[in-house]
Design a protein around this motif. Sequence first.
Motif, PDB file in Angstrom:
ATOM      1  N   HIS A  67       0.828  -1.208   0.000  1.00 28.81           N
ATOM      2  CA  HIS A  67       0.000   0.000   0.000  1.00 28.81           C
ATOM      3  C   HIS A  67       0.865   1.262   0.000  1.00 28.81           C
ATOM      4  N   LEU A  68       2.033   1.190   0.611  1.00 26.21           N
ATOM      5  CA  LEU A  68       2.919   2.352   0.669  1.00 26.21           C
ATOM      6  C   LEU A  68       3.731   2.553  -0.610  1.00 26.21           C
ATOM      7  N   ARG A  69       3.856   1.524  -1.415  1.00 27.31           N
ATOM      8  CA  ARG A  69       4.679   1.629  -2.635  1.00 27.31           C
ATOM      9  C   ARG A  69       4.315   2.865  -3.474  1.00 27.31           C
ATOM     10  N   PRO A  70       3.037   3.116  -3.796  1.00 28.04           N
ATOM     11  CA  PRO A  70       2.730   4.319  -4.589  1.00 28.04           C
ATOM     12  C   PRO A  70       2.991   5.620  -3.824  1.00 28.04           C
ATOM     13  N   VAL A  71       2.918   5.578  -2.509  1.00 25.38           N
ATOM     14  CA  VAL A  71       3.212   6.773  -1.710  1.00 25.38           C
ATOM     15  C   VAL A  71       4.669   7.172  -1.904  1.00 25.38           C
ATOM     16  N   TRP A  72       5.559   6.186  -1.910  1.00 24.56           N
ATOM     17  CA  TRP A  72       6.982   6.484  -2.078  1.00 24.56           C
ATOM     18  C   TRP A  72       7.286   6.984  -3.483  1.00 24.56           C
ATOM     19  N   GLU A  73       6.401   6.704  -4.439  1.00 28.08           N
ATOM     20  CA  GLU A  73       6.603   7.172  -5.805  1.00 28.08           C
ATOM     21  C   GLU A  73       6.118   8.608  -6.014  1.00 28.08           C
ATOM     22  N   LEU A  74       5.292   9.114  -5.092  1.00 27.82           N
ATOM     23  CA  LEU A  74       4.829  10.499  -5.155  1.00 27.82           C
ATOM     24  C   LEU A  74       5.957  11.451  -4.771  1.00 27.82           C
ATOM     25  N   PRO A  75       5.857  12.711  -5.208  1.00 26.07           N
ATOM     26  CA  PRO A  75       6.815  13.687  -4.667  1.00 26.07           C
ATOM     27  C   PRO A  75       6.638  13.738  -3.145  1.00 26.07           C
ATOM     28  N   PRO A  76       7.717  13.917  -2.406  1.00 27.52           N
ATOM     29  CA  PRO A  76       7.603  13.931  -0.946  1.00 27.52           C
ATOM     30  C   PRO A  76       6.624  14.993  -0.452  1.00 27.52           C
ATOM     31  N   GLN A  77       5.775  14.597   0.464  1.00 20.91           N
ATOM     32  CA  GLN A  77       4.847  15.504   1.134  1.00 20.91           C
ATOM     33  C   GLN A  77       5.485  15.907   2.465  1.00 20.91           C
ATOM     34  N   PRO A  78       5.077  17.044   3.034  1.00 23.18           N
ATOM     35  CA  PRO A  78       5.649  17.436   4.325  1.00 23.18           C
ATOM     36  C   PRO A  78       5.353  16.434   5.447  1.00 23.18           C
ATOM     37  N   PHE A  79       4.189  15.758   5.374  1.00 18.02           N
ATOM     38  CA  PHE A  79       3.781  14.855   6.446  1.00 18.02           C
ATOM     39  C   PHE A  79       3.243  13.540   5.903  1.00 18.02           C
ATOM     40  N   LEU A  80       3.477  12.483   6.666  1.00 15.68           N
ATOM     41  CA  LEU A  80       2.806  11.203   6.481  1.00 15.68           C
ATOM     42  C   LEU A  80       2.206  10.856   7.836  1.00 15.68           C
ATOM     43  N   ILE A  81       0.891  10.681   7.868  1.00 15.03           N
ATOM     44  CA  ILE A  81       0.216  10.318   9.110  1.00 15.03           C
ATOM     45  C   ILE A  81      -0.229   8.869   9.007  1.00 15.03           C
ATOM     46  N   LEU A  82       0.194   8.063   9.972  1.00 18.16           N
ATOM     47  CA  LEU A  82      -0.324   6.705  10.108  1.00 18.16           C
ATOM     48  C   LEU A  82      -1.364   6.734  11.213  1.00 18.16           C
ATOM     49  N   ASP A  83      -2.602   6.462  10.852  1.00 11.40           N
ATOM     50  CA  ASP A  83      -3.687   6.397  11.830  1.00 11.40           C
ATOM     51  C   ASP A  83      -3.742   4.970  12.356  1.00 11.40           C
ATOM     52  N   LEU A  84      -3.327   4.799  13.612  1.00 14.40           N
ATOM     53  CA  LEU A  84      -3.231   3.477  14.220  1.00 14.40           C
ATOM     54  C   LEU A  84      -4.360   3.213  15.211  1.00 14.40           C
ATOM     55  N   GLY A  85      -5.370   4.053  15.200  1.00 17.27           N
ATOM     56  CA  GLY A  85      -6.450   3.960  16.174  1.00 17.27           C
ATOM     57  C   GLY A  85      -7.217   2.655  16.156  1.00 17.27           C
ATOM     58  N   GLU A  86      -7.212   1.952  15.037  1.00 17.60           N
ATOM     59  CA  GLU A  86      -7.961   0.698  14.928  1.00 17.60           C
ATOM     60  C   GLU A  86      -7.052  -0.529  14.846  1.00 17.60           C
ATOM     61  N   VAL A  87      -5.779  -0.352  15.206  1.00 21.23           N
ATOM     62  CA  VAL A  87      -4.859  -1.490  15.237  1.00 21.23           C
ATOM     63  C   VAL A  87      -5.088  -2.244  16.541  1.00 21.23           C
ATOM     64  N   GLN A  88      -5.390  -3.522  16.420  1.00 14.80           N
ATOM     65  CA  GLN A  88      -5.716  -4.347  17.592  1.00 14.80           C
ATOM     66  C   GLN A  88      -4.569  -5.218  18.063  1.00 14.80           C
TER      67      GLN A  88
END
Length: 125
Positions: free
Chosen positions: A41-62
């Motif tokens: 899922h992150l592969r296309p994110v790394w192909e984008l121009p860098p953004q100032p922030f990457l937020i991982l929402d872990l609120g539903e990780v069990q």
Amino acid sequence: MSSEAYRKSALSVTSGLSRNAVIIRLEGELDVNAVSVLREHLRPVWELPPQPFLILDLGEVQFCDSMGMNELIGVMQRCEARGTRLLLGGVHGVMARVLSITGLRHAFEVFAQFDDALRLTVAAP
């Protein structure tokens, strides 16, 4: 070999864009079976121009095992190399305990509520 090693991932990953942040939401178990799901899922994110922030929402990780934590460390390192700030939002329960037990709580920018992490990106220039 145990059939557990071949179990299907119980992780769901979704993503979106904010003004200056990529947002990745994780739901389920971040374990040895899920690492490839997150990585893919992150592969296309790394192909984008860098953004100032990457937020991982872990609120539903069990659940999160050592392989899941290793993957989060890899994401942090990749973000640092790109000049992107990694924010972990929704860190409570299981994820708060895992980060504390491993001593990694202060290695990440951690927010108990996802909205607090998002607010930081909006306030940034």
